[in-house]
Motif scaffolding. Structure first.
Motif, short mmCIF file in Angstrom:
data_model
loop_
_atom_site.label_atom_id
_atom_site.label_comp_id
_atom_site.label_asym_id
_atom_site.label_seq_id
_atom_site.Cartn_x
_atom_site.Cartn_y
_atom_site.Cartn_z
N GLN A 111 29.71 42.73 25.51
CA GLN A 111 28.96 41.49 25.33
C GLN A 111 29.75 40.24 25.74
O GLN A 111 29.26 39.12 25.62
N SER A 112 30.97 40.45 26.25
CA SER A 112 31.78 39.31 26.70
C SER A 112 31.11 38.60 27.87
O SER A 112 30.54 39.23 28.75
N PRO A 113 31.18 37.27 27.88
CA PRO A 113 30.60 36.55 29.03
C PRO A 113 31.29 36.90 30.36
O PRO A 113 30.72 36.68 31.43
N ASN A 114 32.51 37.45 30.28
CA ASN A 114 33.22 37.83 31.51
C ASN A 114 32.70 39.14 32.11
O ASN A 114 33.08 39.51 33.21
N ASN A 115 31.90 39.87 31.35
CA ASN A 115 31.40 41.13 31.85
C ASN A 115 30.04 40.97 32.49
O ASN A 115 29.10 40.51 31.84
N SER A 116 29.95 41.41 33.75
CA SER A 116 28.67 41.25 34.44
C SER A 116 27.93 42.58 34.58
O SER A 116 26.85 42.64 35.14
N ILE A 117 28.56 43.67 34.10
CA ILE A 117 27.92 44.98 34.26
C ILE A 117 27.21 45.37 32.97
O ILE A 117 27.85 45.59 31.94
N GLN A 118 25.90 45.41 33.01
CA GLN A 118 25.10 45.69 31.82
C GLN A 118 24.34 47.00 32.02
O GLN A 118 23.50 47.11 32.90
N PRO A 119 24.64 47.99 31.18
CA PRO A 119 23.86 49.24 31.26
C PRO A 119 22.46 48.99 30.71
O PRO A 119 22.21 47.94 30.11
N ASP A 120 21.58 49.96 30.92
CA ASP A 120 20.25 49.81 30.31
C ASP A 120 20.36 49.85 28.79
O ASP A 120 19.75 49.05 28.10
N PHE A 121 21.16 50.81 28.30
CA PHE A 121 21.30 50.98 26.85
C PHE A 121 22.76 51.20 26.47
O PHE A 121 23.57 51.59 27.31
N TYR A 122 23.04 50.97 25.20
CA TYR A 122 24.36 51.37 24.68
C TYR A 122 24.18 51.96 23.30
O TYR A 122 23.19 51.68 22.61
N THR A 123 25.13 52.81 22.93
CA THR A 123 25.12 53.40 21.59
C THR A 123 26.56 53.84 21.26
O THR A 123 27.44 53.78 22.12
N ASN A 124 26.80 54.21 20.02
CA ASN A 124 28.18 54.52 19.62
C ASN A 124 28.73 55.78 20.27
O ASN A 124 29.82 55.79 20.79
N LYS A 125 27.92 56.86 20.23
CA LYS A 125 28.40 58.14 20.76
C LYS A 125 27.19 58.99 21.11
O LYS A 125 26.07 58.69 20.64
N ILE A 126 27.39 60.04 21.88
CA ILE A 126 26.19 60.75 22.34
C ILE A 126 25.44 61.47 21.22
O ILE A 126 24.25 61.68 21.33
N SER A 127 26.14 61.77 20.12
CA SER A 127 25.41 62.46 19.05
C SER A 127 24.42 61.54 18.35
O SER A 127 23.63 61.98 17.51
N ASP A 128 24.44 60.24 18.69
CA ASP A 128 23.38 59.35 18.20
C ASP A 128 22.01 59.82 18.69
O ASP A 128 20.99 59.50 18.08
N PHE A 129 22.02 60.61 19.78
CA PHE A 129 20.76 61.21 20.25
C PHE A 129 20.10 62.01 19.13
O PHE A 129 18.87 62.08 19.06
N LEU A 130 20.92 62.61 18.28
CA LEU A 130 20.38 63.44 17.21
C LEU A 130 19.85 62.59 16.06
O LEU A 130 18.73 62.78 15.59
N SER A 131 20.66 61.62 15.64
CA SER A 131 20.24 60.83 14.48
C SER A 131 19.11 59.88 14.84
O SER A 131 18.15 59.70 14.10
#
Lengths: 317, 317
Positions: free
Chosen positions: B291-311
């Motif tokens: 979320q830094s203003p210096n970052n210009s690369i934005q993915p479609d989504f973000y999450t903590n870890k892939i097992s968040d797919f389960l929860s």
């Protein structure tokens, strides 16, 4: 890579009236390889030409991107060839690296990590800087095994990278740590030449046979890749040496003529610095290369060799 | 460096409805370090997540820019961690280099000079290519002395450069001769990462402590400096692997979701390829970095870890 703006210039003119050029400038900067000598052999007429220029009160400066030797070591090379040149007239990129650090008041309690050969170490020592690295790190290895943690000196404030035939993983890793992790650490390159100019007869033979011998650009490239930073280049075609000369001797750059055998370093160096430029065809550039439609770098003048100054002068009388 | 056009994208959204994302794609491409494992430790919930995705008929692909291991050697790493992954599901940049040569019908009577480790050699061998170099050139030295003339194999038609801890002057000189002097010789880079991803626990510890370990970008940079040519990159963020996958399996790129922990390689790789992108915060990128203003690369989504797919799935039910 840096980009330099090449001044739009008309096609180079053959040098016809040497006196006019000589009278219009105060200082001649000569590239060495292909201009003064080829390997261990002087190019015809060089001593007489230099004598004539000195007798006319011209300042002579000899520049080279080769950082493996110091000014003093270069002085011996001139001496061996029977040329009387003082250390102060020699500007090797090894000296330029030390001169740059001096010019920015690099703190004497900081250290310089060197990826390069003896010339750089000698010049740093003469300038009173502390250094580490250089040839002594040539045999060092890193084992990236569990438990490995590379320590680096937090007092390194500059990494100087030049041609280094003992280049290895250890040196790139060490220098990269300094550049990335020591706040404000400088990344200085003696030059970015793709191929090196070596001054030994055999090496020159290999060079003109187009057997490319790696230049400092390769060592610098490794650091660009690992640090994702661009270096500050002190050798040709960066204008640092030209600025230094102009500043030190109080010369107007338009009063300087740069004489060299390479378009992309020597002539570009002269043009970047706002100097007059003369290409000699006694080195790597041929007339057809100069006049090729693919070449966009046009010196003010070209001639076969610097001793044409004598004959073209005689003809003009 | 290559430049890629980053698609102008709105800020990344936290992943809220995993099912919607899962249903919208056919293939998940996972980066490994920081997504599947950290060093020698699996990240929590990975086996269950992969099982769930497989049970839904999703194709899984695992990519890594690390070229030191072959697919087979990576397979063993997965096995050791208790994950069942076939060799065909693994795309290391070592494999990508061999796959690229195959894709262009690189002649079998030509040779490949390798600056890199065992993984590249193994993949070239499997693909039926002749090679030289690699680890066995690690101890070689060049003496630039009178009489020295380096011979090189005129049949080398490609030089492949990747991470190499036995990197030295000899290898750069040899590879440079091939690239500069063998007509049409290709210059291929497995990746240009400034720092490497190593998969050993200790090395990972060093990595997250920001003790930068040189990446393949350093070896590649040396060749860029010496040849003044840009390499063809087969690893992330170049789209070669994505194109290869799409082609081989007949997948629409919009049907692929790239999952990774690094913005400048993984997410950019996905975006360059026209895929959906999911950043996981289980590796080197934190939410504040995203979320830094210096970052210009934005993915479609973000999450903590892939097992968040389960929860997130459970929550949605």
């Amino acid at each position: 890579m840096e980009s330099f703006v090449t001044k739009a210039s008309a096609s180079a003119q053959p040098l016809k009236n040497a006196d006019e050029l000589i009278d219009s400038v105060e200082t001649f900067i000569f590239d060495c390889d292909g201009v003064i000598w080829k390997g261990d052999k002087l190019i015809d007429g060089v001593p007489e030409t230099l004598d004539m220029l000195r007798s006319k009160g011209k300042r002579l400066v000899f520049v080279t991107n080769n950082s493996t030797k110091s000014r003093k070591q270069y002085g011996k090379k001139f001496e061996t060839l029977g040329l009387t040149v003082t250390e102060e007239e020699i500007f090797a990129s090894s000296f330029a690296a030390a001169a740059y650090l001096k010019s920015i008041d690099f703190p004497k309690d900081k250290k310089v990590y060197v990826v390069g050969e003896d010339g750089i170490l000698k010049e740093l020592e003469l300038a009173g800087f502390q250094y580490l690295g250089g040839p002594e790190d040539g045999g060092k290895k890193i084992e990236l095994k569990p438990g490995f943690l590379m320590e680096h000196d937090k007092d390194v404030g500059a990494v100087v990278v030049g041609f280094d035939r003992y280049f290895n993983y250890y040196k790139v890793q060490y220098g990269t740590l300094c550049i990335r992790e020591n706040p404000g650490c400088l990344f200085i390159a003696t030059n970015r030449d793709a191929v090196t100019h070596l001054t030994d007869a055999q090496e020159w033979a290999a060079y003109v046979m187009c057997i490319s011998i790696l230049g400092g650009g390769s060592m610098v490239g490794a650091f660009v890749g690992s640090t994702q930073r661009e270096p500050l280049v002190v050798g040709k075609p960066s204008t640092f040496m030209m600025d230094y000369l102009a500043n030190k001797f109080g010369i107007q750059k338009s009063q300087i003529c740069m004489v060299g055998d390479r378009l992309d370093t020597d002539i570009l160096f002269g043009q970047n610095g706002g100097c007059k430029t003369l290409l000699v065809l006694s080195g790597v550039t041929s007339l057809s290369m100069l006049q090729s439609p693919n070449n966009s770098i046009q010196p003010d003048f070209y001639t076969n060799k610097i001793s044409d100054f004598l004959s073209l002068k005689a003809a003009a009388v």
